[in-house]
Write an enzyme that holds these catalytic residues in place. Structure first.
Site, PDB file in Angstrom:
ATOM      1  N   ALA A   8      -9.780  -6.436  -4.195  1.00 62.86           N
ATOM      2  CA  ALA A   8      -9.349  -6.174  -2.817  1.00 62.86           C
ATOM      3  C   ALA A   8      -9.818  -7.266  -1.866  1.00 62.86           C
ATOM      4  O   ALA A   8     -10.065  -7.025  -0.695  1.00 62.86           O
ATOM      5  CB  ALA A   8      -9.887  -4.818  -2.361  1.00 62.86           C
ATOM      6  N   ARG A  14       1.511 -12.561   2.675  1.00 58.86           N
ATOM      7  CA  ARG A  14       2.923 -12.214   2.815  1.00 58.86           C
ATOM      8  C   ARG A  14       3.171 -10.993   3.699  1.00 58.86           C
ATOM      9  O   ARG A  14       4.293 -10.721   4.111  1.00 58.86           O
ATOM     10  CB  ARG A  14       3.537 -12.009   1.423  1.00 58.86           C
ATOM     11  N   THR A  79      -7.412 -14.192  -8.749  1.00 55.55           N
ATOM     12  CA  THR A  79      -7.843 -12.938  -9.375  1.00 55.55           C
ATOM     13  C   THR A  79      -8.904 -13.166 -10.465  1.00 55.55           C
ATOM     14  O   THR A  79      -9.780 -12.330 -10.661  1.00 55.55           O
ATOM     15  CB  THR A  79      -6.634 -12.188  -9.966  1.00 55.55           C
ATOM     16  N   ASP A 103      -3.529  -3.633  -4.658  1.00 56.08           N
ATOM     17  CA  ASP A 103      -2.237  -3.484  -3.974  1.00 56.08           C
ATOM     18  C   ASP A 103      -1.198  -2.792  -4.851  1.00 56.08           C
ATOM     19  O   ASP A 103      -0.007  -2.984  -4.679  1.00 56.08           O
ATOM     20  CB  ASP A 103      -1.729  -4.852  -3.493  1.00 56.08           C
ATOM     21  N   GLY A 140       4.014 -11.559 -12.784  1.00 54.91           N
ATOM     22  CA  GLY A 140       3.672 -12.328 -13.974  1.00 54.91           C
ATOM     23  C   GLY A 140       4.468 -11.781 -15.150  1.00 54.91           C
ATOM     24  O   GLY A 140       4.642 -10.570 -15.283  1.00 54.91           O
ATOM     25  N   ALA A 376       5.235  30.273  35.773  1.00 54.92           N
ATOM     26  CA  ALA A 376       5.917  28.974  35.686  1.00 54.92           C
ATOM     27  C   ALA A 376       5.303  27.973  36.656  1.00 54.92           C
ATOM     28  O   ALA A 376       5.045  28.301  37.812  1.00 54.92           O
ATOM     29  CB  ALA A 376       7.395  29.165  36.008  1.00 54.92           C
ATOM     30  N   ASN A 382      -7.841  19.803  36.867  1.00 59.55           N
ATOM     31  CA  ASN A 382      -9.144  19.711  36.206  1.00 59.55           C
ATOM     32  C   ASN A 382      -9.899  18.428  36.529  1.00 59.55           C
ATOM     33  O   ASN A 382     -11.057  18.283  36.186  1.00 59.55           O
ATOM     34  CB  ASN A 382      -8.967  19.818  34.688  1.00 59.55           C
ATOM     35  N   ARG A 436      -1.948  30.360  50.416  1.00 62.14           N
ATOM     36  CA  ARG A 436      -0.763  29.635  50.858  1.00 62.14           C
ATOM     37  C   ARG A 436      -0.524  29.960  52.328  1.00 62.14           C
ATOM     38  O   ARG A 436      -1.049  30.959  52.844  1.00 62.14           O
ATOM     39  CB  ARG A 436       0.451  30.044  50.026  1.00 62.14           C
TER      40      ARG A 436
HETATM   41  C1  UD1 Z   1      -0.862 -10.461  -9.685  1.00 66.81           C
HETATM   42  C2  UD1 Z   1      -0.842 -10.991 -11.117  1.00 66.81           C
HETATM   43  C3  UD1 Z   1       0.580 -10.863 -11.674  1.00 66.81           C
HETATM   44  C4  UD1 Z   1       1.028  -9.422 -11.614  1.00 66.81           C
HETATM   45  C5  UD1 Z   1       0.888  -8.868 -10.202  1.00 66.81           C
HETATM   46  C6  UD1 Z   1       1.099  -7.362 -10.236  1.00 66.81           C
HETATM   47  C7  UD1 Z   1      -2.533 -12.766 -11.213  1.00 66.81           C
HETATM   48  C8  UD1 Z   1      -2.761 -14.218 -11.249  1.00 66.81           C
HETATM   49  N1  UD1 Z   1      -1.249 -12.376 -11.130  1.00 66.81           N
HETATM   50  O1  UD1 Z   1      -0.023 -11.315  -8.922  1.00 66.81           O
HETATM   51  O2  UD1 Z   1       0.604 -11.310 -13.026  1.00 66.81           O
HETATM   52  O3  UD1 Z   1       2.362  -9.325 -12.050  1.00 66.81           O
HETATM   53  O4  UD1 Z   1      -0.436  -9.105  -9.681  1.00 66.81           O
HETATM   54  O5  UD1 Z   1       1.146  -6.807  -8.939  1.00 66.81           O
HETATM   55  O6  UD1 Z   1      -3.473 -12.011 -11.281  1.00 66.81           O
HETATM   56  N2  UD1 Z   1      -7.272 -10.731  -4.998  1.00 66.81           N
HETATM   57  C9  UD1 Z   1      -8.625 -10.908  -4.879  1.00 66.81           C
HETATM   58  N3  UD1 Z   1      -9.100 -12.183  -4.813  1.00 66.81           N
HETATM   59  C10 UD1 Z   1      -8.304 -13.265  -4.852  1.00 66.81           C
HETATM   60  C11 UD1 Z   1      -6.916 -13.086  -4.983  1.00 66.81           C
HETATM   61  C12 UD1 Z   1      -6.411 -11.785  -5.065  1.00 66.81           C
HETATM   62  O7  UD1 Z   1      -9.382  -9.963  -4.834  1.00 66.81           O
HETATM   63  O8  UD1 Z   1      -8.846 -14.391  -4.789  1.00 66.81           O
HETATM   64  C13 UD1 Z   1      -6.734  -9.359  -5.054  1.00 66.81           C
HETATM   65  C14 UD1 Z   1      -5.751  -9.058  -3.942  1.00 66.81           C
HETATM   66  O9  UD1 Z   1      -6.424  -8.520  -2.808  1.00 66.81           O
HETATM   67  C15 UD1 Z   1      -4.810  -8.050  -4.596  1.00 66.81           C
HETATM   68  C16 UD1 Z   1      -4.878  -8.398  -6.081  1.00 66.81           C
HETATM   69  O10 UD1 Z   1      -6.024  -9.205  -6.260  1.00 66.81           O
HETATM   70  O11 UD1 Z   1      -5.264  -6.741  -4.412  1.00 66.81           O
HETATM   71  C17 UD1 Z   1      -3.641  -9.136  -6.555  1.00 66.81           C
HETATM   72  O12 UD1 Z   1      -3.501 -10.339  -5.834  1.00 66.81           O
HETATM   73  P1  UD1 Z   1      -2.085 -10.928  -5.437  1.00 66.81           P
HETATM   74  O13 UD1 Z   1      -2.287 -12.220  -4.759  1.00 66.81           O
HETATM   75  O14 UD1 Z   1      -1.276  -9.913  -4.742  1.00 66.81           O
HETATM   76  O15 UD1 Z   1      -1.467 -11.211  -6.911  1.00 66.81           O
HETATM   77  P2  UD1 Z   1       0.050 -11.311  -7.308  1.00 66.81           P
HETATM   78  O16 UD1 Z   1       0.591 -12.618  -6.883  1.00 66.81           O
HETATM   79  O17 UD1 Z   1       0.776 -10.112  -6.856  1.00 66.81           O
HETATM   80 CA    CA Z   2       0.290  -8.437  -5.594  1.00 68.46          CA
END
Ligand code: UD1
Ligand code: CA
Length: 449
Positions: A8, A14, A79, A103, A140, A376, A382, A436
């Site tokens: 998170a 986006r 990630t 997400d 992905g 009415a 107040n 009144r």
């Molecule tokens: C990611 C996956 C993709 C998958 C998709 C599913 C990777 C590289 N790709 O892509 O294969 O199909 O989710 O929804 O993992 N986050 C962090 N730190 C970071 C980046 C992201 O905590 O540095 C968290 C974000 O807050 C989010 C989640 O990781 O909750 C996914 O990140 P996001 O950038 O949305 O990945 P996708 O491009 O959707």
């Molecule tokens: Ca995502």
């Protein structure tokens, strides 16, 4: 032993929002609350949230949850980088690590349980959730054989034309053998289109890697933009309405009504078109709500009728009738069998049973005994410009049309207030109060023609 990590830390570019993506709400619960709720019943030994972008705000929003650990990822370099932050806090943890994207809010608890069971039964190093989508854009792509063994995940933006036609996608939900993952995490590289460390790259380094395909692809919807947010909202609303219909609630026009996760209904409630329920609202049995009504964090007793009205942080006991066009604001408390009619606003006031406020009134900071009849246009004045003051009206009293009760003021029981009175002083029980100007009649005022 099970540890759960929810990613998170991302900004959610986006979404084009000042709010971190995982704090966007769906039916009254944030994305991250939903993800955490979907694995609560697995009773994990450790539950870690990886935070980064607006970390404090995300942490504060979850302060009510017990046993949640926060790990900071700074900067947010993908990630894979996010999960690398667990190397220290998890250390030699001997068990599975369930990784959930913050997400992906529609996942069912049962699906996660199935993933875990499958992973444990097969003894794989990693098992991930997949789905076949008619439009896999943005996800992905999972390269897998007919036996369900996964050799790699290729991000959409890194795919060749041929790889893009593969519609088996990575849901972003993984079950890893933590020790095995910990060995390969430090070897990730940024050799990809975004120059980030990808968690998905670990899958090619781990064997055996397996996947489990979900039957209902709605469950794994990831939210990256407002369009996907609205699509998930629609799925959740449909789930909530179906749930309550199964519990005995009738919706005349279901798709025109919205519910929150915290709303509760009794049986035989009839919901007319265009009604919206928010927060932790409770609607008793036999109620008839709407059309055109908003109920937000309110408690409604049994057999209450509410038409074209707004009820917010208020309590309405059984047998009341509200509206059309009434507003009950925070702190309004109605006893049984009260009647609140058109163009009436009630705030921070207690009405004992059987009160009637039928037309064109403002009742604020007041306490009404049983069976008070508010004429009415009666107004409780107040506010003196600085402070709010209370109005007390004893049981059985009646105010005439267009009365103004200037608070602080107390009327005893069975008081009668003459129409058009402005009262500034207390009135004892049983009295008639008139405030009144006396009526003046001048006869023959017009010249005879
Ligand atoms: C990611 C996956 C993709 C998958 C998709 C599913 C990777 C590289 N790709 O892509 O294969 O199909 O989710 O929804 O993992 N986050 C962090 N730190 C970071 C980046 C992201 O905590 O540095 C968290 C974000 O807050 C989010 C989640 O990781 O909750 C996914 O990140 P996001 O950038 O949305 O990945 P996708 O491009 O959707
Ligand atoms: Ca995502």
């Amino acid at each position: 032993m099970l540890a759960v990590a929810v990613l998170a830390a991302g900004k959610g570019t986006r979404m084009k929002s000042d709010l971190p993506k995982v704090l966007q709400p769906l039916a009254g619960a944030t994305l991250v609350e939903r993800v955490l709720a979907s694995c609560r019943n697995l009773a994990p030994e450790r539950q870690v949230l990886i935070v980064g972008h607006q970390a404090e705000r995300v942490e504060q929003s979850l302060a009510h949850l017990q046993g949640l650990e926060f790990v900071l990822q700074q900067p947010q370099n993908g990630t894979g980088h996010a999960v690398q932050q667990l190397l220290e806090p998890l250390g030699n943890f001997d068990g599975e690590l369930l990784v959930l994207n913050g997400d992906v809010p529609l996942l069912r608890e049962q699906t996660i349980a199935d993933l875990l069971a499958e992973h444990r039964a097969s003894g794989a190093a990693v098992t991930l959730l997949t789905a076949r989508l008619s439009d896999p854009t943005g996800y992905g792509r999972v390269v897998a054989d007919a036996e369900g063994s996964v050799s790699a995940i290729v991000e959409h933006r890194d795919c060749s034309e041929a790889q893009r036609s593969n519609n088996l996608i990575n849901a972003g939900i993984y079950c890893f053998n933590w020790r095995r993952l910990a060995e390969v995490l430090p070897t990730l590289s940024t050799d990809n289109d975004q120059g980030e460390l990808y968690l998905t790259d670990t899958v090619a380094m781990l064997a055996p890697a397996k996947h489990l395909e979900v039957a209902d692809a709605d469950e794994i919807n990831g939210i990256n933009d407002r369009l996907q947010l609205s699509q998930c909202e629609a799925v959740i609303q449909e789930r909530l309405r179906r749930h309550w219909m199964a519990e005995g609630v009738s919706f005349v026009d279901p798709s025109s009504c919205t519910l929150s996760e915290g709303t509760r209904f009794g049986r035989d409630v009839l919901v007319e078109p265009q009604c919206h329920f928010r927060g932790d609202s409770v609607i008793g049995s036999g109620c008839r709500i709407g059309p055109g009504t908003l109920i937000d964090n309110a408690q409604i007793g049994d057999d209450v009728e509410i038409v074209y009205s707004v009820v917010r942080e208020a309590q309405v006991a059984s047998g009341c009738a509200i509206g059309p066009f009434a507003q009950l604001r925070p702190g309004a408390e109605l006893g049984t069998g009260c009647r609140v009619g058109n163009f009436v606003e009630i705030k921070n006031s207690t009405l004992a049973q059987g009160c009637k406020v039928n037309h064109l009134s403002y009742i604020g900071d007041a306490e009404l005994g049983a069976q008070v009849n508010v004429g009415a246009g009666t107004i409780t004045a107040n506010y003196d410009g600085v402070n709010k003051h209370r109005t007390v009206i004893g049981a059985g009293s009646k105010t005439g049309a267009n009365s103004v009760l200037v608070a602080p003021i107390e009327l005893g029981a069975n008081v009668t207030v003459g129409a058009g009175s402005t009262l500034t002083k207390d009135v004892p029980s049983g009295a008639l109060a008139l405030g009144r100007a006396k009526q003046l009649v001048k006869e023959n005022w017009q010249q005879a023609s």
